[in-house]
Design an enzyme around this catalytic site. Structure first.
Site, PDB file in Angstrom:
ATOM      1  N   LYS A   1       0.823  -1.157  -0.191  1.00 56.32           N
ATOM      2  CA  LYS A   1       0.000   0.045   0.517  1.00 56.32           C
ATOM      3  C   LYS A   1       0.587   1.657   0.252  1.00 56.32           C
ATOM      4  CE  LYS A   1      -3.920  -0.030   2.330  1.00 56.32           C
ATOM      5  NZ  LYS A   1      -4.448  -0.412   3.105  1.00 56.32           N
TER       6      LYS A   1
ATOM      7  N   ARG B   1      -3.755   3.149   8.310  1.00 57.59           N
ATOM      8  CA  ARG B   1      -3.922   1.496   7.959  1.00 57.59           C
ATOM      9  C   ARG B   1      -2.756   0.918   7.925  1.00 57.59           C
ATOM     10  NH1 ARG B   1      -7.256   5.356   4.347  1.00 57.59           N
ATOM     11  NH2 ARG B   1      -9.320   4.801   3.886  1.00 57.59           N
TER      12      ARG B   1
ATOM     13  N   GLY C   1      -8.187  -7.329   4.394  1.00 55.00           N
ATOM     14  CA  GLY C   1      -8.965  -7.353   5.269  1.00 55.00           C
ATOM     15  C   GLY C   1      -8.607  -7.682   6.777  1.00 55.00           C
TER      16      GLY C   1
ATOM     17  N   MET D   1      -5.874  -6.807   8.570  1.00 55.27           N
ATOM     18  CA  MET D   1      -5.916  -6.195   9.630  1.00 55.27           C
ATOM     19  C   MET D   1      -6.357  -5.167   9.986  1.00 55.27           C
ATOM     20  SD  MET D   1      -1.234  -6.455   9.243  1.00 55.27           S
ATOM     21  CE  MET D   1      -1.376  -6.117   7.320  1.00 55.27           C
TER      22      MET D   1
ATOM     23  N   ARG E   1      -3.808  -1.410  -5.929  1.00 60.23           N
ATOM     24  CA  ARG E   1      -3.196  -2.660  -6.219  1.00 60.23           C
ATOM     25  C   ARG E   1      -3.488  -3.888  -6.853  1.00 60.23           C
ATOM     26  NH1 ARG E   1      -6.523  -4.766  -0.426  1.00 60.23           N
ATOM     27  NH2 ARG E   1      -8.258  -4.819  -1.237  1.00 60.23           N
TER      28      ARG E   1
ATOM     29  N   HIS F   1     -15.794  -7.693   1.617  1.00 57.69           N
ATOM     30  CA  HIS F   1     -15.335  -8.496   2.183  1.00 57.69           C
ATOM     31  C   HIS F   1     -15.064 -10.168   1.977  1.00 57.69           C
ATOM     32  CE1 HIS F   1     -13.415 -11.248   5.118  1.00 57.69           C
ATOM     33  NE2 HIS F   1     -12.288 -10.683   5.373  1.00 57.69           N
TER      34      HIS F   1
ATOM     35  N   ARG G   1      -0.758 -47.889 -10.634  1.00 61.95           N
ATOM     36  CA  ARG G   1      -1.088 -49.073  -9.121  1.00 61.95           C
ATOM     37  C   ARG G   1      -1.838 -49.484  -9.479  1.00 61.95           C
ATOM     38  NH1 ARG G   1      -1.727 -43.070  -7.532  1.00 61.95           N
ATOM     39  NH2 ARG G   1      -0.271 -42.362  -5.855  1.00 61.95           N
TER      40      ARG G   1
ATOM     41  N   ARG H   1       3.979 -49.743 -11.840  1.00 64.04           N
ATOM     42  CA  ARG H   1       4.106 -50.262 -10.450  1.00 64.04           C
ATOM     43  C   ARG H   1       3.558 -51.502 -10.015  1.00 64.04           C
ATOM     44  NH1 ARG H   1       3.915 -46.524  -5.238  1.00 64.04           N
ATOM     45  NH2 ARG H   1       1.763 -47.708  -4.901  1.00 64.04           N
TER      46      ARG H   1
ATOM     47  N   GLU I   1      12.618 -44.799  -3.045  1.00 61.00           N
ATOM     48  CA  GLU I   1      11.675 -44.251  -2.252  1.00 61.00           C
ATOM     49  C   GLU I   1      12.367 -45.091  -1.183  1.00 61.00           C
ATOM     50  OE1 GLU I   1       8.364 -46.171  -2.753  1.00 61.00           O
ATOM     51  OE2 GLU I   1       9.391 -48.342  -4.108  1.00 61.00           O
TER      52      GLU I   1
ATOM     53  N   SER J   1      12.096 -43.493 -10.613  1.00 69.41           N
ATOM     54  CA  SER J   1      11.684 -43.132 -10.535  1.00 69.41           C
ATOM     55  C   SER J   1      11.524 -42.543  -8.763  1.00 69.41           C
ATOM     56  CB  SER J   1      10.355 -43.120 -11.099  1.00 69.41           C
ATOM     57  OG  SER J   1       8.984 -42.498 -10.130  1.00 69.41           O
TER      58      SER J   1
ATOM     59  N   GLY K   1       9.544 -41.642  -6.291  1.00 67.80           N
ATOM     60  CA  GLY K   1       8.873 -42.011  -5.064  1.00 67.80           C
ATOM     61  C   GLY K   1       8.457 -41.121  -3.557  1.00 67.80           C
ATOM     62  N   THR K   2       8.880 -40.094  -3.554  1.00 66.93           N
ATOM     63  CA  THR K   2       8.985 -38.935  -2.781  1.00 66.93           C
ATOM     64  C   THR K   2       8.136 -39.086  -1.592  1.00 66.93           C
ATOM     65  OG1 THR K   2       7.380 -37.227  -3.923  1.00 66.93           O
ATOM     66  CG2 THR K   2      10.218 -37.608  -4.651  1.00 66.93           C
ATOM     67  N   ASN K   3       6.652 -39.716  -1.876  1.00 71.00           N
ATOM     68  CA  ASN K   3       5.646 -39.793  -0.416  1.00 71.00           C
ATOM     69  C   ASN K   3       6.943 -40.612   0.750  1.00 71.00           C
ATOM     70  OD1 ASN K   3       3.805 -38.578  -2.024  1.00 71.00           O
ATOM     71  ND2 ASN K   3       3.339 -40.977  -2.532  1.00 71.00           N
ATOM     72  N   ASP K   4       6.886 -42.143  -0.017  1.00 67.85           N
ATOM     73  CA  ASP K   4       7.736 -42.941   0.985  1.00 67.85           C
ATOM     74  C   ASP K   4       9.308 -42.476   1.218  1.00 67.85           C
ATOM     75  OD1 ASP K   4       6.855 -44.999   1.812  1.00 67.85           O
ATOM     76  OD2 ASP K   4       6.255 -45.974   0.763  1.00 67.85           O
TER      77      ASP K   4
ATOM     78  N   CYS L   1       6.852 -39.374  -9.125  1.00 62.82           N
ATOM     79  CA  CYS L   1       5.695 -40.076  -9.428  1.00 62.82           C
ATOM     80  C   CYS L   1       5.166 -39.685  -7.702  1.00 62.82           C
ATOM     81  CB  CYS L   1       5.282 -41.462  -9.857  1.00 62.82           C
ATOM     82  SG  CYS L   1       6.040 -42.556  -8.415  1.00 62.82           S
TER      83      CYS L   1
ATOM     84  N   TYR M   1      10.954 -35.581 -15.893  1.00 57.75           N
ATOM     85  CA  TYR M   1       9.342 -35.632 -16.176  1.00 57.75           C
ATOM     86  C   TYR M   1       9.327 -36.150 -14.671  1.00 57.75           C
ATOM     87  CZ  TYR M   1       8.697 -41.073 -15.353  1.00 57.75           C
ATOM     88  OH  TYR M   1       8.678 -42.007 -14.489  1.00 57.75           O
TER      89      TYR M   1
END
Length: 902
Positions: free
Chosen positions: A30, A100, A109, A111, A367, A483, A589, A645, A773, A792, A794-797, A859, A879
């Site tokens: 602002k 302000r 809105g 603050m 803004r 708002h 899967r 898989r 993984e 590949s 497996g970033t979850n595990d 993946c 990829y």
């Protein structure tokens, strides 16, 4: 932070402007834009900005200000007095101020603000004498008392609103404007009584004390609950705090020649290049933004459209709802000229606030306007066509996550609807849910998996958590710039606002429209595109994406370097993914297929068998089913790679767990209950995610993977024979931690594949690779790459094992870790680049050192998250793979990564 001897206050006005738009980190958005507008010659009330450094210092030093702040503020007050020809605190010629907030990132809105500061029992008299508008002055004083008491002194505004409503009832009027000057004067006395009763002291009269209390309140509002919640919801981090903007007051409530409004240089809902906004005559800015009064349209075209939509005659429209274009034609022309100037200068759609004081126009803010995803895409594409911005700039203007709002269902237009009433189409979309009347109920319902519509007279910043939790928002008051509307558009949340027919009774938890009563937990549906409020649940259909979406995606595809695949387990998901631009399947899967129809029975027969012969007999029943599964997926992915898989979860997941379930299964399979119960118990593991699963199962029971590999190749051979089209099966072996696991299982698979190909006399390309993984696999990737043709991640595990967090349990404490900035984001949602990312880089470097043609992708769920995608681009993966509906998000995020990093 050392700011003691630094410049802490920056002036803007005729006396010289010290900041500009490039200084938003220091002056907040602002303050930076007020300075920039002043330099552009836009009429802006003079003022000054206390820097964000001060707010940072305030919190780091036990809520104390830098030593030089007071003198710098007083010095700038003197400059402001000179600019305005008035004196702060003077009884005859008083200068009034607005105070302000304004951080570097927009928190609409969230603050606090104080207007009309400097009024007291003496300056009121001077202002009446000077202005000649007694009612306006008393109205301004009562507004200041209510706002200042609420924001700076901890006296809740509802105490004052109750007095206002009581007075209107006594005077038998409905509108604040119907109260006379004497009524407003009497109201001020009532407010003083309320304040003294609740605070035990008189209302503050010293203007300088008022100013410092207001500055403190704005700094404190940086860490109020709603501001913290908004920052958490929107991932806003690493800001010092808020700036404090102090300006000379200008008044839109000085009579019929005064007004206030909010406008956008383009329609923030649709993106159409039409002037869009609302205004009120004889009002202050909070009346429009807070939805206290339902405003009127800025343009004659919008006003006429509104009247037609609501069956209002032209006579009534001109009398009660005229546009600003008709009421103040010269002012309107000036606003249009300035909005064009600002949009061309900033080369983006602008959200502006203005006030007209006795025929003179002032701009109070500009803004970057918050917009829907649909609008963001249209504005970006149109501005390229208008030669305002480049294609690269257009791609950076659209938030990848916002595309998610475009890709989900809309109401079926062919279904009959019971339309209850109609309001303003404040934020588009389709929302269906149970009615709730407060934020707490919306939050509770979300935790229970229940969809809700939050119904409020008007929303306030305190409702932010409930607005985030609900599926849609309905308000009785407020316009398209209120708002509720602004925040809903920013969230991509459906909103119908200003629905005056809706009479809400919070006490009974009901609302009425005519003689129809809707109770808490009744279902309603909201059409945010038309403003319709509909009784009951309306069915939805898949959306049709605009040509602008295709244009933007084509630009993204021409710039991105990485391919985008999808995680898809069914033909339907595969088709959706391809329609959204997927270039193959990165994760299919196979275990999900085992639960379909009656095949779970064969799976359980296989698990319960104690002999190889028994297991192979059960697997032989599954083989043709799996072959058909893969064949139908291949049909949707002609010519593209499909990574399948092999079975990953532990076997116990396919068995019942409760006594009643085990008993039912034993009867169905004609097995003694105890035999089945003993088998379930034998397969139980204390930590199954680190147990007998993935490749470990196949080392023990190789016949499981043998069946799956046969099914994959038979489906590919059949597909090739029947269509003469290419398909590229990629067989992925999960949970490998040691190279020997992969070499054994690859040898098994290769033997089966070659036998199938030889028997069919068909040539087919295929790959065998693994998921990375297990951390051990990452740090020994050079050995694993001797057998693997692709990795590949497996970033979850990999996150679960690399960080030592249980995916199922970490949710109970990870929020606190994020709140305390131990992790910047939940590592299961946004990749831990420093830790898990380092494991990925190690694996890539080691793998490529052995096999230069090794193909690598991701993946896990991170493959569809923009900051993780940016990391994947930077480290050079081939990829990313994500859920079908996130494919466009990944395409855009990859283009942005290329623009930012290359």
């Amino acid at each position: 932070m050392s700011v003691e001897k630094h410049k802490l206050v920056y002036f803007f006005g005729e006396g010289g402007t010290e900041g500009d738009a490039s200084m938003r980190e220091l002056l907040g958005g602002k303050g930076a834009n007020l300075a920039e507008m002043t330099k552009l010659g836009v009429p802006v009330p003079s003022g000054f900005t206390i820097t964000t450094d001060v707010c940072g210092y305030y919190y780091e030093n036990g809520r104390q200000y830098p030593e030089d702040l007071k003198s710098q503020v007083l010095e700038n007050i003197r400059k402001l007095e000179k600019d305005m020809g008035m004196s702060f605190g003077d009884n005859k010629n008083p200068l009034l101020l607005s105070v302000r907030s304004g951080a570097a990132a927009s928190l609409p809105g969230m603050m606090d603000t104080v207007l009309n500061l400097g009024l007291n029992d003496e300056t009121v008299k001077g202002l009446i004498a000077k202005s000649g508008h007694e009612r306006f002055v008393w109205d301004s004083y009562r507004r200041f008392m209510q706002m200042f008491s609420d924001v700076a002194m901890g006296v809740d505004h509802h105490h004052f609103e109750a007095e206002l409503e009581l007075l209107k009832s006594e005077k038998n009027v409905k509108n604040d404007l119907d109260l006379s000057a004497e009524d407003m004067k009497a109201l001020v006395e009532r407010y003083k009584t309320v304040y003294k009763k609740l605070k035990g002291e008189e209302f503050p009269q010293n203007p300088e004390d008022q100013l410092w209390k207001a500055i403190e309140a704005v700094c404190e509002s940086w860490n109020n609950d709603r501001a913290i919640a908004y920052r958490e919801m929107n991932g806003i981090k690493n800001l010092k705090g808020t700036a404090v903007n102090i300006q000379a007051m200008v008044f839109g409530n000085m009579g019929e020649d005064s007004s206030t409004g909010v406008c956008f240089s383009r329609d923030p809902s649709t993106g159409e290049n039409v002037f869009y906004g609302e205004y009120l005559i004889n009002a202050q800015g909070e009346d429009v933004v807070a939805g206290i009064r339902t405003p009127r349209s800025m343009t004659k075209e919008a006003s006429c459209a509104w009247a037609a939509n609501n069956q209002v005659s032209e006579e009534v429209r001109l009398r009660d709802f005229p546009s600003l274009e008709e009421v103040m034609p010269e002012i309107f022309k000036e606003i249009v000229r300035i909005k064009d100037q600002l949009e061309n200068h900033y080369t983006d759609m602008q959200d502006m606030e203005f006030t007209v004081q006795q025929g003179k126009l002032y701009f109070l803010q500009t803004r970057r306007g918050k917009r829907t995803a649909q609008a963001a895409i249209k504005i970006a594409v149109d501005m390229v066509n208008e030669k305002l911005i480049t294609k690269e700039e257009a791609l950076l203007r659209v938030e990848p996550e916002d595309l998610d709002h475009l890709l989900h269902p809309v109401f079926d237009p062919n279904v009959s609807k019971n339309v209850l009433t109609k309001g303003l189409n404040a934020s588009p979309g389709a929302a269906v849910g149970k009615v709730v009347f407060n934020a707490e109920d919306a939050l509770q319902a979300k935790e229970e998996g229940i969809r809700t519509i939050l119904v409020r007279v008007e929303t306030s910043p305190e409702d932010i958590k409930g607005m985030d939790a609900c599926d849609g928002i309905l308000t009785a008051r407020g316009g398209a710039t209120s708002h509720a509307a602004v925040v809903a558009r920013g969230m991509g949340k459906c909103c119908v606002a200003g629905c005056g027919d809706v009479l809400i009774d919070y006490k009974s938890q009901t609302f009425k429209v005519g003689d129809k009563v809707v109770k808490k937990n009744d279902f309603i549906s909201l059409n945010g595109s038309t403003g319709e409020v509909i009784l009951g649940e309306v069915p939805t259909i898949e959306p049709e994406l605009s040509g602008n979406f295709a244009t933007l995606m084509s630009w993204a595809d021409s710039i991105r370097k990485l391919k985008v695949r999808a995680n898809a387990d069914t033909p339907k998901d595969s088709k959706v993914a391809r329609d959204f631009g997927a270039e193959g399947i990165g994760l299919c899967r196979t275990e999900h297929m085992f639960f379909e129809g009656d095949r779970i029975t064969s799976v359980r027969e296989m698990i319960l068998s104690d002999t190889l012969e028994g297991r192979e007999k059960a697997l032989s029943k599954l083989l043709p089913m799996q072959e058909n599964d893969f064949y139908n997926i291949f049909k949707e992915m002609i010519g593209l790679p499909v990574t399948i898989r092999l079975l990953d979860p532990p076997l116990h997941e396919f068995l019942p767990h409760t006594e009643s379930e085990i008993r039912s299964l034993s009867e169905a399979m004609r097995l003694p209950y105890q035999v089945l119960a003993n088998k379930v118990e034998a397969l139980h593991e204390s930590n199954p995610m680190l147990g007998h699963r993935g490749c470990r199962l196949a080392i023990t029971y190789p016949e499981i993977y043998d069946m799956q590999v046969s099914a994959i190749m038979r489906a590919a051979i059949r597909f090739k024979k029947e269509t003469n089209e290419d398909i590229i099966p990629e067989i992925m072996i999960p949970l490998v931690g040691k190279s020997e696991e992969l070499s054994i299982l690859k040898a098994n698979a290769t033997k089966i594949i070659e036998a199938e190909l030889k028997a069919s006399n068909i040539e087919l390309s295929y790959l065998i690779g693994t998921m990375i993984e297990v951390p051990r696999a990452a740090v020994t990737a050079d050995k694993i790459a001797e057998s693997a043709e692709f990795f590949s991640f497996g970033t979850n595990d990999l996150t679960q094992m690399g960080c030592g967090f249980s995916r199922d349990d970490a949710g109970s404490f990870l929020k606190e870790y994020v709140r305390k900035d131990i992790y910047g984001e939940d590592p299961f949602q946004s990749l831990d680049q420093e830790g898990v990312g380092e494991l990925m880089k190690i694996a890539m470097k080691k793998g490529l050192s052995v096999n230069k043609s090794l193909k690598m992708g991701i993946c896990g769920e991170h493959g569809g998250e923009p900051s993780s995608i940016d990391f994947c681009h930077r480290i050079g993966l081939n990829y990313v793979s994500c859920s079908p509906f996130r494919v466009p998000i990944a395409r855009l995020a990859l283009a942005q990564a290329a623009i930012r990093n290359d």
